[in-house]
Design an enzyme around this catalytic site. Structure first.
Site: not given
Length: 248
Positions: A8, A129
């Site tokens: 990330d 998500d």
């Protein structure tokens, strides 16, 4: 089953968030390319990359870091975060990216996802998500009223390569994968599902190799790998043994 190590990106560095909160970022490596090489050297077959800044900005914000990663590893790379147009998709695929992950745009403009699948077959994944059972967008900052399965079913038959399902309530806190909602999604659609959020130990890997979970394409691991809670050799050995058993 594939175990996808995660990178990330925030400010050009490898970080992990807690519960998707950008203010709770822990830096694990200041050199994303070196981290990508390390994962390849450990035996991983894929790499999962998220441009966190891009997810909030709506456009690529860590492009240099992603390009460095692509040059550093021979492993296929999937990228999400800030990819919102067909031009963005084409540009990244032309640079060697294997798969783009479309999240916010899948909610805002599902027709674009379907068109992308037509133009770039096998190279488009959808990122779903969820927080509290509802789909979140704009880098997890905004909640929608859209259900997980409701969104996933919009892309049945479109040619989506995979659905990457992240339970935000478990992301980055090593709480274990939300098996009930993950397997419910996998049962509801024919698109391969990749589990994300909460993977905490080898027990999660073993659970994924059980018969009812083998419909999953794989799982993404971040903090558990960085913190040493999952030993790469042990995890990959479990997966290799399961594959050998399936083909025996």
């Amino acid at each position: 089953m594939i175990l996808f190590p995660a990178i990330d990106l925030k400010g050009g560095q490898c970080v992990r968030l807690k519960l998707g909160d950008m203010q709770q970022a822990t830096v694990y490596n200041t050199d994303p390319a070196a981290q990508a090489r390390s994962f390849e050297d450990q035996g991983f077959e894929w790499l999962h990359v998220v441009d966190l800044d891009g997810a909030f900005a709506g456009h690529s914000a860590n492009g240099d870091a992603v390009e460095a990663i692509l040059k550093a590893t021979d492993n296929p790379v999937q990228l999400g975060g800030g990819i919102r147009t067909l031009d963005h998709i084409e540009a990244w695929l032309s640079r060697g990216l294997r798969r783009v992950i479309l999240g916010t745009v899948a909610v805002r403009n599902p027709d674009l996802v379907i068109e992308a699948c037509r133009k770039f077959p096998d190279h488009v994944a959808v990122g779903i998500d969820a927080k509290g059972g509802k789909v979140a967008v704009e880098g997890w900052a905004e909640a929608s009223e859209l259900g997980i399965i409701e969104l996933a079913r919009k892309f049945e038959g479109a040619g989506v390569a995979a659905i990457i399902y992240t339970d935000i309530d478990r992301d980055g806190i090593l709480a274990g994968i939300n098996w009930s909602s993950t397997l419910e999604l996998a049962d509801a659609v024919s698109i391969p599902v990749i589990a994300s959020g909460g993977l905490a130990s080898l027990d999660d890997i073993r659970r994924m190799l059980e018969p009812d979970a083998r419909k999953l394409e794989g799982a993404i691991s971040g903090r558990a790998l960085y913190d040493g809670r999952i030993d790469p050799k042990e995890a990959l050995a479990l997966i290799k043994a399961a594959r050998a058993k399936e083909t025996a």
